[in-house]
Design an enzyme around this catalytic site. Structure first.
Site, PDB file in Angstrom:
ATOM      1  N   VAL A  72      41.473 117.131  58.361  1.00 25.84           N
ATOM      2  CA  VAL A  72      42.312 118.010  58.296  1.00 25.84           C
ATOM      3  C   VAL A  72      43.660 117.409  58.210  1.00 25.84           C
ATOM      4  CG1 VAL A  72      43.562 120.145  59.398  1.00 25.84           C
ATOM      5  CG2 VAL A  72      41.345 120.182  59.372  1.00 25.84           C
ATOM      6  N   ALA A 117      46.762 114.104  61.352  1.00 24.86           N
ATOM      7  CA  ALA A 117      45.524 114.306  60.703  1.00 24.86           C
ATOM      8  C   ALA A 117      44.433 114.333  61.844  1.00 24.86           C
ATOM      9  CB  ALA A 117      45.165 113.435  59.556  1.00 24.86           C
ATOM     10  N   LYS A 118      43.296 114.756  61.308  1.00 22.92           N
ATOM     11  CA  LYS A 118      41.972 114.425  62.473  1.00 22.92           C
ATOM     12  C   LYS A 118      40.955 114.665  61.516  1.00 22.92           C
ATOM     13  CE  LYS A 118      41.584 113.473  66.612  1.00 22.92           C
ATOM     14  NZ  LYS A 118      42.142 112.642  67.624  1.00 22.92           N
ATOM     15  N   GLY A 119      39.618 114.148  61.836  1.00 20.61           N
ATOM     16  CA  GLY A 119      38.483 114.467  61.111  1.00 20.61           C
ATOM     17  C   GLY A 119      37.392 114.607  62.344  1.00 20.61           C
TER      18      GLY A 119
END
Ligand code: NAD
Length: 429
Positions: A72, A117-119
């Site tokens: 995201v 962001a992050k995953g």
């Protein structure tokens, strides 16, 4: 993003606390304090890009596993997206979206030119072999190859991932692009452009924030009684550095339980025990066993939740005895618990400030990589320290000036900087 729509296949239980809703509540509160335009707030409430890929991966026994990999990207108005990749069974798209938003405010608060962001992948890495984890990491990055890059989105380690996974991801990206691209991830091994000081960075940042907060209360680390939940990357490093600085670490824990010693633990002995016992510390001979729930409510000066989110909730908030809580994990204190603590005069220093040491050194790693000039550890630590102390001072200044909590002050600073940049850039078309 519609805050009420199901973003993932999870079935919320009645006790479910939605991390994305929590993140939006903090944003709304900052927006109100800043009297932000409703349109700007609407832009900032929604991640700019949400990607979920379906990843077929072969297990060692030949079985095919299809995993969902999320990334995201919340907002890149200040610079490329930046954020960790989490391998943990509790990963959901809502959680990843919340963490991406937090990264935006964190980078802005620290004054580093990144967006959030992050995953994540919902797996328990302990149940996969090294070869399987390598295939999962490589497939994840190859699915996302068009969405990441050193000037687009730069992943880093988070829970369940480390320098090892970053090396596989950097290699996969580089092989596909056709040349070595060290700047595509941070938190890499030193051999491929990692930075000295990165491993301990988040814990060191936590130590700096605790030290500064105590100094503001006229106290020092010497003899201060501290309980730490979580003994991984962040909690373990914070424990070592706080212990070295003279603090009494009275309790530490891992997922399977913790240990307590009234007169303080010898952290190097606990570390050695954990190393020999598959990272477990329960059973450490010179201390009493303690549950995670008991650790949180111990009488102590400082409590550092450094494991998971939603650890201090309406259920246990009235039993919390520490006067200072430093959020080393992301979102360990729920919205309701935070309000109750603030009402009682307990200082809660928020995650977007307290655990920012990691992203600061990631930024320094990226800068060193781009300039092909690598610094010694002393320089890395001192640059990080100066950014952390500056951000802490600004948060306290805002909090006193506006008569708001340090958490809201941190959000006001982070959200305010992003909103200013957004309004200066204007809307395209
Ligand atoms: P990690 O996987 O290295 O360590 C997590 C620790 O928490 C381990 O000791 C584990 O045993 C413990 N734990 C797991 N489940 C638990 C439970 N139910 N109760 C108590 N303890 C439990 O992860 P980490 O990198 O140290 O990250 C911890 C937190 O800090 C996460 O919220 C992460 O997002 C945040 N964070 C990490 C970094 C970083 O640089 N690693 C940076 C910023 C924020």
């Amino acid at each position: 993003m519609d805050k009420t729509s199901p973003l993932s296949p999870e079935i919320p239980s009645p006790a479910y606390i939605c991390p994305f809703d929590q993140a939006c509540s903090y944003l709304d509160a900052a927006g109100k304090e800043l009297k932000l335009d409703q349109g700007l707030l609407e832009i900032l409430s929604n991640p700019r890009k949400v990607v979920t890929v379906s990843m077929p991966v072969k297990r060692d026994n030949g079985e095919i596993l299809v995993l969902a990999g999320h990334r995201v990207q919340h907002c890149d108005v200040l610079g490329p997206y930046k954020g960790g990749i989490r391998f943990h069974p509790a990963v959901t798209l809502r959680e990843v979206s919340a963490l991406a938003m937090l990264m935006t405010w964190k980078c802005a608060l620290l004054g580093i030119p990144y967006g959030g962001a992050k995953g994540g992948i919902a797996i328990n890495p302990k149940t996969y072999s090294t070869n399987e984890l390598e295939r999962i990491s490589r497939r994840y990055i190859s699915e996302l190859i068009k969405d990441i890059g050193p000037s687009v989105d730069i992943p880093a380690p988070d829970m369940g991932t480390s320098a090892r996974e970053m090396a596989w991801m950097m290699d996969t990206y580089s092989v596909n692009i056709g040349n070595a691209v060290p700047g595509v991830v941070t938190g890499k091994p030193l051999s491929i452009g990692g930075s000295l000081g990165r491993e301990m960075a988040t814990g060191r940042g936590v130590m700096i924030i605790v030290r500064e907060a105590l100094a503001d209360k006229g106290k020092s680390l010497e003899g201060t009684r501290i309980a730490i939940q979580g003994f991984g990357n962040v909690g373990g490093a914070a424990a070592v550095l706080l212990h070295e600085a003279g603090a009494k670490i009275i309790a530490v824990s891992t997922g399977s339980g913790g240990v307590f010693a009234e007169n303080g633990l010898d952290i190097s002995e606990v570390k050695a025990y954990a190393k020999e016992n598959n990272r477990k510390i329960l059973g450490f001979p010179h201390a009493k066993p303690i549950s995670n729930a008991e650790l949180l409510t111990l009488p102590c000066d400082v409590l550092i939740p450094a494991a998971l989110e939603n650890q201090i909730t309406e259920e246990n908030v009235n039993q919390i005895q520490a006067n200072l809580i430093v959020e080393a994990a992301n979102g360990p204190v729920t919205l309701e618990a935070n309000q109750a603590l603030e009402a009682r005069g307990v200082t809660v220093l928020p995650d977007i400030l307290s655990n920012a040491g990691g992203v600061v050194v990631s930024y320094l790693e990226w800068v060193q990589g781009l300039s092909y000039l690598f610094w010694d550890e002393e320089k890395v630590n001192s640059e990080m320290e100066s950014l952390m102390v500056k951000a802490y001072r600004k948060v306290i200044e805002q909090s006193q000036m506006r008569k708001i909590s340090p958490r809201l002050a941190a959000y006001v600073l982070g959200v305010g900087r992003v909103a200013q940049a957004l309004s200066d850039r204007g809307l395209y078309p």
